[in-house]
Design an enzyme around this catalytic site. Structure first.
Site, PDB file in Angstrom:
ATOM      1  CE  LYS A   1      -3.327  -2.357  -0.326  1.00 37.68           C
ATOM      2  NZ  LYS A   1      -4.359  -3.334   0.367  1.00 37.68           N
TER       3      LYS A   1
HETATM    4  C1  LIG Z   1      -5.422  -4.246   0.601  1.00 37.24           C
HETATM    5  C2  LIG Z   1      -6.811  -4.211   0.683  1.00 37.24           C
HETATM    6  C3  LIG Z   1      -7.509  -4.294   1.677  1.00 37.24           C
HETATM    7  C4  LIG Z   1      -7.298  -5.245   2.966  1.00 37.24           C
HETATM    8  O1  LIG Z   1      -6.262  -4.501   3.753  1.00 37.24           O
HETATM    9  P1  LIG Z   1      -5.301  -5.722   4.231  1.00 37.24           P
HETATM   10  O2  LIG Z   1      -4.461  -4.670   5.323  1.00 37.24           O
HETATM   11  O3  LIG Z   1      -4.876  -6.355   3.558  1.00 37.24           O
HETATM   12  O4  LIG Z   1      -6.110  -6.399   5.438  1.00 37.24           O
HETATM   13  C5  LIG Z   1      -9.029  -4.168   1.656  1.00 37.24           C
HETATM   14  N1  LIG Z   1      -9.594  -3.432   0.461  1.00 37.24           N
HETATM   15  C6  LIG Z   1      -8.575  -3.287  -0.509  1.00 37.24           C
HETATM   16  C7  LIG Z   1      -9.250  -2.592  -1.847  1.00 37.24           C
HETATM   17  C8  LIG Z   1      -7.354  -3.459  -0.470  1.00 37.24           C
HETATM   18  O5  LIG Z   1      -6.510  -3.178  -1.546  1.00 37.24           O
END
Ligand SMILES: *Cc1c(COP(=O)(O)O)cnc(C)c1O
Length: 375
Positions: free
Chosen positions: A188
């Site tokens: 992210k």
């Molecule tokens: C990464 C992601 C999540 C979940 O987040 P995690 O930290 O991996 O649990 C939820 N929604 C979207 C669109 C994502 O890209």
């Protein structure tokens, strides 16, 4: 760098921006014996709040946990419908199921891969209790025109891709008074390696979420957890962010402006290079307001192009196979013409801050070759 450096940058679809200071922060937190929820977590929350310009941020151990708790906070329970795009990571849908809700899939605008006021309105039924827009690729989605609060429909924003982005009116994602969820997973925009956060609508909601993410134990009771008695005030789960991860997040936030500059410049150089290619449509992220999470194009014969790109050593990906046709969720299938038309054509090109202009040229040249008809 903490990330593996033996693979070429173009071979990876995404990679975290991690350097020496993150390693130092990790070892520092471990040496200080800071493992669970701790002052480091609280300091990180304050720094996030300052960055976003909000009163309060509640961190969690993942973005999925943030979504799950946010849905519980707005009262989603057994059988409640949550309007959500199919075009998202499956974690979004699992969070709805974890809260007991059911997904009511909404179509998207193929230009942005995001829901619009129109597609959300078309999905709403008398059983709809919440709408969960996904800020695909980092692009903010604004549904204020629907006046959902007046209709007793809650909004929970999945801004997992959109840390640092802004709405068109200049307000930062998370600072608009909605319930906003972020992920700080490894790929992210900002990462704790694993982590997430919620911006609540008000202080009371934030306090409830804080208690919920530490197994229903209030902050003033947490200090007693190593004594013989402490109080459990309500329902909760072990969803807190550990101090080890918070320490990494603090370093990331301190140099986040660099990440924004790198990601934005990378997206723009891709856009320039791709403009010269026939048969490639770029998914629009509103780059003036967005910290881009990925770079997604639409091409014909995507699967064939994917295989050819992989064979050429290019780390292509797909964000995402649609959810409404997955075995886990097909019970809630609805026909979504724009999602179904665009999903098989989506291709994510390598996109991460370690990439250079030369890497962009390598990828775009490989794409041009992969698009050429078979000889
Ligand atoms: C990464 C992601 C999540 C979940 O987040 P995690 O930290 O991996 O649990 C939820 N929604 C979207 C669109 C994502 O890209």
């Amino acid at each position: 760098m903490l990330a593996p450096t033996d693979t070429p940058a173009v071979a990876r679809n995404a990679a975290p921006y991690l350097h020496g200071p993150e390693t130092d922060a990790l070892t520092g937190a471990l040496a200080a014996g800071q493992y669970g929820h701790n002052t480091e977590t609280e300091v990180f929350e304050q720094e996030l709040a300052d960055y976003l310009g909000v009163a309060d941020v509640v961190t969690t151990h993942r973005g999925t946990a943030a979504l799950h708790m946010a849905l519980m906070a707005v009262g989603i329970g057994r059988g409640d419908e949550v309007v959500v795009p199919s075009q998202t990571f499956c974690a979004t849908i699992h969070a709805i199921r974890a809260a007991g809700g059911v997904p009511r899939f909404a179509d998207i605008d193929p230009a942005t891969q995001c829901v619009t006021g129109e597609t959300v309105e078309a999905a709403i039924t008398v059983n709809t209790r919440a709408v969960l827009p996904v800020f695909y690729g980092g692009r903010a989605v604004d549904l204020t025109e629907l006046r959902l609060a007046d209709r007793e429909i809650a909004v929970v924003e999945d801004a997992a891709h959109a840390f640092g982005s802004r709405h068109r009116d200049g307000r930062r994602v998370g600072a608009t008074g909605q319930l906003t969820c972020f992920s700080f997973g490894p790929i992210k925009n900002l990462t704790c390696l694993e982590g997430g956060a919620i911006v609540a609508r008000n202080r009371r909601e934030a306090e409830r979420l804080r208690t919920m993410r530490t197994l229903g134990i209030r902050a003033n009771q947490l200090a007693r957890i190593r004594t013989t008695d402490y109080r459990v005030d309500g329902y909760g789960l072990p969803y807190h962010l550990s101090a080890v991860h918070a320490a990494v997040g603090r370093v990331q936030l301190a140099h986040f402006d660099d990440v924004v500059a790198l990601r934005t410049a990378l997206w723009r150089s891709y856009a320039r290079a791709l403009a010269a290619l026939e048969g490639v449509e770029l998914v629009d992220v509103d780059i003036d307001n967005t910290v881009p999470f990925n770079l997604v194009v639409r091409v014909d014969d995507r699967d064939e192009v994917f295989v050819r790109m992989k064979a050429a050593g290019i780390g292509v990906g797909v964000h995402y196979p649609p959810n409404h046709t997955q075995p886990a969720f097909e019970r809630w299938y609805r026909r979504l013409p724009d999602t179904e038309a665009s999903a098989p054509r989506l291709l994510s090109l390598p996109f991460h801050p370690a990439m250079t202009e030369v890497d962009v040229t390598t990828v775009v040249d490989a794409l041009a070759a992969a698009l050429a008809p078979c000889g």
